[in-house]
Design a protein around this motif. Sequence first.
Motif, PDB file in Angstrom:
ATOM      1  N   ASP A 165      -3.734  -3.600   0.130  1.00 15.04           N
ATOM      2  CA  ASP A 165      -4.217  -4.636  -0.780  1.00 15.04           C
ATOM      3  C   ASP A 165      -3.201  -5.771  -0.910  1.00 15.04           C
ATOM      4  O   ASP A 165      -3.566  -6.953  -0.913  1.00 15.04           O
ATOM      5  CB  ASP A 165      -4.516  -4.016  -2.143  1.00 15.04           C
ATOM      6  CG  ASP A 165      -5.494  -4.838  -2.960  1.00 15.04           C
ATOM      7  OD1 ASP A 165      -6.174  -5.716  -2.386  1.00 15.04           O
ATOM      8  OD2 ASP A 165      -5.579  -4.605  -4.180  1.00 15.04           O
ATOM      9  N   ARG A 168      -0.337  -3.799  -8.826  1.00 14.81           N
ATOM     10  CA  ARG A 168      -0.730  -4.988  -8.048  1.00 14.81           C
ATOM     11  C   ARG A 168      -1.200  -6.111  -8.961  1.00 14.81           C
ATOM     12  O   ARG A 168      -0.832  -7.277  -8.772  1.00 14.81           O
ATOM     13  CB  ARG A 168      -1.831  -4.610  -7.049  1.00 14.81           C
ATOM     14  CG  ARG A 168      -2.179  -5.736  -6.079  1.00 14.81           C
ATOM     15  CD  ARG A 168      -3.282  -6.647  -6.596  1.00 14.81           C
ATOM     16  NE  ARG A 168      -4.570  -5.971  -6.584  1.00 14.81           N
ATOM     17  CZ  ARG A 168      -5.650  -6.456  -7.173  1.00 14.81           C
ATOM     18  NH1 ARG A 168      -5.602  -7.579  -7.890  1.00 14.81           N
ATOM     19  NH2 ARG A 168      -6.793  -5.797  -7.127  1.00 14.81           N
ATOM     20  N   THR A 175     -12.426  -2.098  -3.671  1.00 14.33           N
ATOM     21  CA  THR A 175     -11.012  -2.064  -4.055  1.00 14.33           C
ATOM     22  C   THR A 175     -10.689  -0.792  -4.819  1.00 14.33           C
ATOM     23  O   THR A 175      -9.650  -0.158  -4.578  1.00 14.33           O
ATOM     24  CB  THR A 175     -10.658  -3.294  -4.905  1.00 14.33           C
ATOM     25  OG1 THR A 175     -10.844  -4.481  -4.126  1.00 14.33           O
ATOM     26  CG2 THR A 175      -9.221  -3.240  -5.379  1.00 14.33           C
ATOM     27  N   GLU A 214     -12.749  -5.414 -10.872  1.00 11.49           N
ATOM     28  CA  GLU A 214     -12.422  -5.085  -9.486  1.00 11.49           C
ATOM     29  C   GLU A 214     -13.669  -4.571  -8.758  1.00 11.49           C
ATOM     30  O   GLU A 214     -14.526  -3.917  -9.344  1.00 11.49           O
ATOM     31  CB  GLU A 214     -11.329  -4.004  -9.439  1.00 11.49           C
ATOM     32  CG  GLU A 214      -9.988  -4.443 -10.012  1.00 11.49           C
ATOM     33  CD  GLU A 214      -9.264  -5.427  -9.102  1.00 11.49           C
ATOM     34  OE1 GLU A 214      -9.681  -5.596  -7.934  1.00 11.49           O
ATOM     35  OE2 GLU A 214      -8.258  -6.007  -9.571  1.00 11.49           O
ATOM     36  N   TYR A 266      -7.926   2.379  -3.540  1.00 11.50           N
ATOM     37  CA  TYR A 266      -6.817   2.995  -4.279  1.00 11.50           C
ATOM     38  C   TYR A 266      -7.081   4.452  -4.660  1.00 11.50           C
ATOM     39  O   TYR A 266      -6.206   5.099  -5.236  1.00 11.50           O
ATOM     40  CB  TYR A 266      -6.542   2.207  -5.561  1.00 11.50           C
ATOM     41  CG  TYR A 266      -5.795   0.909  -5.357  1.00 11.50           C
ATOM     42  CD1 TYR A 266      -4.414   0.842  -5.531  1.00 11.50           C
ATOM     43  CD2 TYR A 266      -6.457  -0.259  -5.012  1.00 11.50           C
ATOM     44  CE1 TYR A 266      -3.720  -0.341  -5.368  1.00 11.50           C
ATOM     45  CE2 TYR A 266      -5.778  -1.454  -4.844  1.00 11.50           C
ATOM     46  CZ  TYR A 266      -4.415  -1.489  -5.021  1.00 11.50           C
ATOM     47  OH  TYR A 266      -3.725  -2.676  -4.853  1.00 11.50           O
ATOM     48  N   LEU A 311      -2.992   0.215  -8.821  1.00 15.64           N
ATOM     49  CA  LEU A 311      -3.815  -0.983  -8.957  1.00 15.64           C
ATOM     50  C   LEU A 311      -3.315  -1.859 -10.095  1.00 15.64           C
ATOM     51  O   LEU A 311      -3.283  -3.093  -9.980  1.00 15.64           O
ATOM     52  CB  LEU A 311      -5.279  -0.573  -9.185  1.00 15.64           C
ATOM     53  CG  LEU A 311      -6.307  -1.713  -9.312  1.00 15.64           C
ATOM     54  CD1 LEU A 311      -6.189  -2.711  -8.163  1.00 15.64           C
ATOM     55  CD2 LEU A 311      -7.723  -1.141  -9.394  1.00 15.64           C
ATOM     56  N   ARG A 367      -3.352  -7.861   2.396  1.00 19.45           N
ATOM     57  CA  ARG A 367      -4.514  -8.733   2.574  1.00 19.45           C
ATOM     58  C   ARG A 367      -4.555  -9.875   1.574  1.00 19.45           C
ATOM     59  O   ARG A 367      -5.192 -10.893   1.816  1.00 19.45           O
ATOM     60  CB  ARG A 367      -5.800  -7.914   2.498  1.00 19.45           C
ATOM     61  CG  ARG A 367      -6.169  -7.379   1.118  1.00 19.45           C
ATOM     62  CD  ARG A 367      -7.414  -6.524   1.185  1.00 19.45           C
ATOM     63  NE  ARG A 367      -7.834  -6.022  -0.115  1.00 19.45           N
ATOM     64  CZ  ARG A 367      -8.893  -5.247  -0.308  1.00 19.45           C
ATOM     65  NH1 ARG A 367      -9.628  -4.867   0.729  1.00 19.45           N
ATOM     66  NH2 ARG A 367      -9.221  -4.840  -1.518  1.00 19.45           N
ATOM     67  N   ARG A 368      -3.827  -9.749   0.483  1.00 15.20           N
ATOM     68  CA  ARG A 368      -3.744 -10.819  -0.506  1.00 15.20           C
ATOM     69  C   ARG A 368      -2.537 -11.730  -0.269  1.00 15.20           C
ATOM     70  O   ARG A 368      -2.285 -12.636  -1.060  1.00 15.20           O
ATOM     71  CB  ARG A 368      -3.669 -10.224  -1.920  1.00 15.20           C
ATOM     72  CG  ARG A 368      -4.947  -9.566  -2.375  1.00 15.20           C
ATOM     73  CD  ARG A 368      -4.773  -8.781  -3.669  1.00 15.20           C
ATOM     74  NE  ARG A 368      -6.021  -8.149  -4.059  1.00 15.20           N
ATOM     75  CZ  ARG A 368      -6.948  -8.697  -4.844  1.00 15.20           C
ATOM     76  NH1 ARG A 368      -6.752  -9.908  -5.356  1.00 15.20           N
ATOM     77  NH2 ARG A 368      -8.061  -8.058  -5.139  1.00 15.20           N
TER      78      ARG A 368
END
Length: 472
Positions: A361, A317, A295, A291, A299, A314, A364-365
């Motif tokens: 996150d 995700r 990022t 990562e 978090y 994280l 945006r993904r």
Amino acid sequence: MIRYAVTPDHVSRRTALQLGTCGFGYLAFAGLAAQEAAARDAEVTKPNPLAAKPPHFAAKAKRVIFLCMTGGPSHVDTFDHKPRLTADDGKAPPSGTGRGAFAGKLLGSPWKFKKHGKSGLWMSELFPELGAHADEMCVLNGMHTNVPAHPQAFLQLHTGTSQFVRPSLGAWTLYGLGTENQNLPGFVSVNPPTGNGGAQNYGSAFLPAIYQGTRIGNEGRSVSSAKLSNIANPRLGPDAQRSQLDFVQALNKERLERDQVNPQVEGVIESYELAFRMQRDVPKVMDLSGETKETMALYGVGGTGTDDFGRQCLLARRFVEAGVRYVEVTHGNWDQHRNLRTDLARHTAAIDKPIAGLLADLKRRGLLADTLVVWSGEFGRTPFAQGTDGRDHNNKGFSAWLAGGGVKGGLTYGATDEHGFAAVTGRVHTHDFHATILHLLGLNHEKLTYRYAGRDFRLTDVAGNVVKDVVA
């Protein structure tokens, strides 16, 4: 060769019996051959219990991340704005709302509330980072549950009941939808508590064992060193392990053929195969070294107070992105009977940035639209003080929130009374909460059943209504 003289008009009884018995062997052989063929066909055609399944109807969400706050966060200090409580600070609770001699004076929130986002969602100043995502959140301020005790309420939050051993919400979800990655567990519970029901909160009860949650990490320990147990063999390579496993599975299948039906043996067979596949993929998903620094900072990984829960979020995700259907991460203890000002501030600071980072996150993904994020504890806290700086348990009214996954963002649904004692409008019981989560996943809570002990069981038992007003 024995010859029988048979004429059309005469067959002796002895001859008839001799002729008839000759066919029994052929019938037995045919039956055994058919049984063996059926067993082979069943082995070939037996559906994979973890294979992805179609929902009952078009789903809003494909997966769930449940952010579980164990201990009962205070709703009147977080998401349920009560100006009247602030105005009445220090006064006696209204008649009939307290706990008699055990009720203290009303305690206004030590923290200020303000509106966030275009929607004007009220939120405590304890969540400066999360406030930026107010328009993604649907806050349920009319939550209520049956019992104001941690073990019972926590079990009901997870399984729908505190009286019996029942499958967890994650297990029902996996049973209903399967998973999208056959090399990973379909249901993961990160750092679950050992108390308040322990493994029952991610267990499968009478559902096949393959649907139970896979525990990663331990309560009270940093998730940075957590590993998934029993999926690595330090002495044997993959080929040798496969040979060893084939031998063990042959014995298991032989036992299953004798028993015909044995859910425990079936669960062992399936879990062994899954564990063999997981040893390659799980460590990759849990490895955060790839990562970016940006990022990790998003978090709160590496930050003071936010590192551990940031890592959990994280990991959540990464697991859902890899195809895991249901992930739960746990934070606690929110049981502030005393030291409310210090401890509640510390707990909210630990989760504020990580959760805000998770929502950002996912968005945006392109994952937030079909990932349902759920935040809840087992109940809330009383508007009156316990001692001078604490609050007692309150099951009659509390807050939870949903985001993404087909819910209406920027919405506050339901309300407690002017002091925050009990839900009065838009009341959402735990059964309604579960029915709504399943509905967003495309599952009809009344049709998602499993036959056990002569009865069709479901997560919501004989209750529960979908809160359609929160569905986009």
